[in-house]
Design an enzyme around this catalytic site. Structure first.
Site, short mmCIF file in Angstrom:
data_model
loop_
_atom_site.label_atom_id
_atom_site.label_comp_id
_atom_site.label_asym_id
_atom_site.label_seq_id
_atom_site.Cartn_x
_atom_site.Cartn_y
_atom_site.Cartn_z
N LYS A 131 -8.69 10.24 -17.27
CA LYS A 131 -8.89 11.02 -18.18
C LYS A 131 -7.84 10.75 -19.50
O LYS A 131 -7.61 9.03 -19.83
CB LYS A 131 -9.66 12.14 -18.03
CG LYS A 131 -10.63 12.83 -17.04
CD LYS A 131 -11.74 11.80 -16.71
CE LYS A 131 -13.09 12.50 -15.36
NZ LYS A 131 -14.20 11.48 -15.32
N ASP A 150 -6.80 21.65 -9.81
CA ASP A 150 -7.16 21.03 -10.79
C ASP A 150 -6.87 20.88 -12.13
O ASP A 150 -6.95 21.69 -12.88
CB ASP A 150 -8.69 20.31 -10.70
CG ASP A 150 -9.31 18.68 -11.04
OD1 ASP A 150 -8.65 19.04 -12.36
OD2 ASP A 150 -10.18 19.10 -10.91
N TYR A 195 -15.63 21.20 -9.48
CA TYR A 195 -15.71 19.67 -10.01
C TYR A 195 -16.83 18.85 -9.40
O TYR A 195 -16.39 19.29 -8.34
CB TYR A 195 -14.75 18.25 -10.19
CG TYR A 195 -15.11 17.56 -10.38
CD1 TYR A 195 -15.59 17.06 -11.52
CD2 TYR A 195 -14.53 16.55 -9.88
CE1 TYR A 195 -16.46 15.48 -11.85
CE2 TYR A 195 -15.21 15.59 -9.93
CZ TYR A 195 -15.83 14.70 -10.69
OH TYR A 195 -16.41 13.11 -10.62
N ARG A 216 0.50 -1.31 -0.40
CA ARG A 216 -0.18 -0.01 -0.33
C ARG A 216 0.76 1.28 -0.27
O ARG A 216 0.67 2.81 -0.17
CB ARG A 216 -0.69 0.09 1.18
CG ARG A 216 -1.50 0.68 1.92
CD ARG A 216 -2.56 1.22 2.76
NE ARG A 216 -2.75 0.12 3.90
CZ ARG A 216 -2.12 0.63 4.51
NH1 ARG A 216 -1.30 1.76 4.65
NH2 ARG A 216 -1.76 -0.14 5.57
C1 LIG Z 1 -12.81 17.97 -13.52
C2 LIG Z 1 -12.42 16.93 -13.12
N1 LIG Z 1 -11.75 16.37 -12.38
C3 LIG Z 1 -11.85 15.33 -11.58
C4 LIG Z 1 -12.46 14.01 -11.34
C5 LIG Z 1 -12.56 13.01 -10.43
O1 LIG Z 1 -12.06 12.20 -11.35
P1 LIG Z 1 -12.14 10.46 -11.22
O2 LIG Z 1 -13.46 10.04 -12.37
O3 LIG Z 1 -11.37 9.83 -11.43
O4 LIG Z 1 -12.79 11.05 -9.77
C6 LIG Z 1 -13.12 14.14 -12.82
C7 LIG Z 1 -14.36 13.56 -13.62
O5 LIG Z 1 -14.69 13.55 -14.00
C8 LIG Z 1 -13.31 15.56 -13.62
O6 LIG Z 1 -13.61 15.89 -15.05
#
Ligand SMILES: Cc1ncc(COP(=O)(O)O)c(C=O)c1O
Length: 392
Positions: A206, A181, A109, A56
């Protein structure tokens, strides 16, 4: 001749490989483990150093992925997490302590918003939302106990670009940590640490993974922010599974090609959609007509394939549903950054946005252009928009 820094394509091809330690095989193996044996009790007690102690906490598989991301961002430390959201929550918790005040953009988000709204106040952290395009005036939101300024540029669903150098400079004068982000820009198109952010988080789910078959997150930083990230990840048990780490590392090899093509397709679809009669505006900072275009061209080296189309408010929900459901190239679905084009309608409910006056008027349709031929993508989107006009 002076040695040139390798270009991004070369870095993406070579990062994380260790063929010399692996029988000449370029791709590192997937280490699936919890247990890591010690050679003696003294080593087990930590009196004799050992590179890996427990699955881990780190393995050669997590090292290969994390060191690659760190190199792309020019960061000393990168941690990986089982999702983008987990990377975000771990990174925020690396800064948070009871009595703090933290600032988030109103375009945050949605799932990150749920985390900060439901979890931080329980820990005695006060939160507030600011208008995403506030730029250096963000200092008017600072309090003596503000510990974190969180950014997301462009913002989720509404795609506002933030002035990262100005906002992070304002925060630095008050010793406030900044975090961004960067899932949209990625390390390839938006060097956010070089632009002034202290900590970067990304959903590797993504573009890094790139095939819609993994959930993975990263957070990277330098100095004390990096050490706190690592300590917090270990304390929380934040760790990604070995198969997902491998998929993340494999995704990096083709990421430049996929991202460039997806972005090029997105700009072509956005440009075609802009002049359609059903459309009020296209939320894409890469379009010269975008109000954010100047900051975008200053700070980014390219866009990605995710953007929004605002269609007239008088269009009925029934005709939006029918036109989207009749599409043949775009699938209906959440997420983005994979090979397949996706579409959905964005509903900016009160839970998602508290600063209502800033919102575009009309229905927002979110488009993600994947790797199909862009002529087919354009035809599908234009047919969908024609369907909306029929409902006017
Ligand atoms: C801008 C953004 N940040 C973070 C995330 C979160 O990613 P995860 O789905 O892997 O938790 C997303 C998911 O759609 C996103 O669009």
């Amino acid at each position: 001749m002076a040695k040139k820094m390798p270009k991004i394509e070369t870095k993406l091809t070579h990062l994380g490989l260790s063929p010399k330690e692996n029988f000449g095989i370029p791709n590192p193996p997937i280490y699936r483990t919890s247990t890591i044996l010690s050679e003696s009790l003294a080593q087990h007690r930590g009196e004799i150093p050992k590179k890996y102690t427990y699955g881990r906490v780190g393995t050669p598989t997590s090292d290969a992925f994390e060191s690659s991301i760190a190199a792309l961002y020019g960061a000393e430390c990168c941690i990986s997490a089982p999702s983008g959201l987990s990377a975000i929550s771990t990174a925020i918790l690396s800064v948070a302590k009871a009595g703090d005040h933290m600032l988030f953009p109103d375009s945050l988000y949605g799932s990150a918003r749920r985390f900060v709204v439901t979890m931080l106040p329980k820990m005695g952290v006060d939160i507030a939302f600011y208008p995403p395009r506030i730029d250096a005036d963000i200092s008017t939101f600072f309090k003596s106990n503000t510990s974190l300024l969180y950014l997301e540029s462009p913002g989720s669903l509404t795609f506002e670009i933030q002035d990262v150098p100005a906002m992070t400079a304002a925060a630095r004068t008050k010793n406030i940590t900044t975090m961004i982000d960067n899932t949209w820009g990625t390390a390839l198109h938006y060097p956010v640490l070089a632009l002034g952010a202290d900590i970067v988080v990304e959903a590797a789910t993504k573009y890094i993974g790139g095939h819609s078959d993994t959930n993975l997150g990263i957070a990277a930083a330098n100095g004390k922010h990096g050490s706190e990230l690592r300590r917090t990840a270990i304390a929380l048990g934040t760790c990604a599974g070995p198969e997902d780490l491998y998929l993340g590392l494999r995704g990096l090899r083709t990421m430049k090609l996929r991202l460039s093509q997806s972005a090029e397709n997105g700009l072509a679809v956005a440009t075609a959609a802009k002049s359609h009669g059903a459309v009020i505006s296209v939320l894409h900072p890469g379009l010269p007509s975008s109000r954010d275009h100047a900051i975008f061209t200053r700070d980014f080296t390219g866009p990605c394939g995710l953007f929004g189309i605002v269609v007239k408010p008088e269009i009925t929900q029934a005709s939006i549903d029918a036109a989207i459901e009749a599409m043949s190239v775009f699938y209906i679905g959440d997420s983005w950054g994979g090979y397949e084009s996706l579409i959905k309608q964005a509903h900016l409910t009160e839970k998602l946005r508290s600063l209502r006056p800033d919102l575009p008027e009309g229905h927002i349709i979110r488009i993600y252009t994947g790797l199909e031929h862009c002529d087919d993508q354009i035809a599908d989107v234009m047919t969908m928009l024609d369907g909306l006009s029929e409902g006017l």
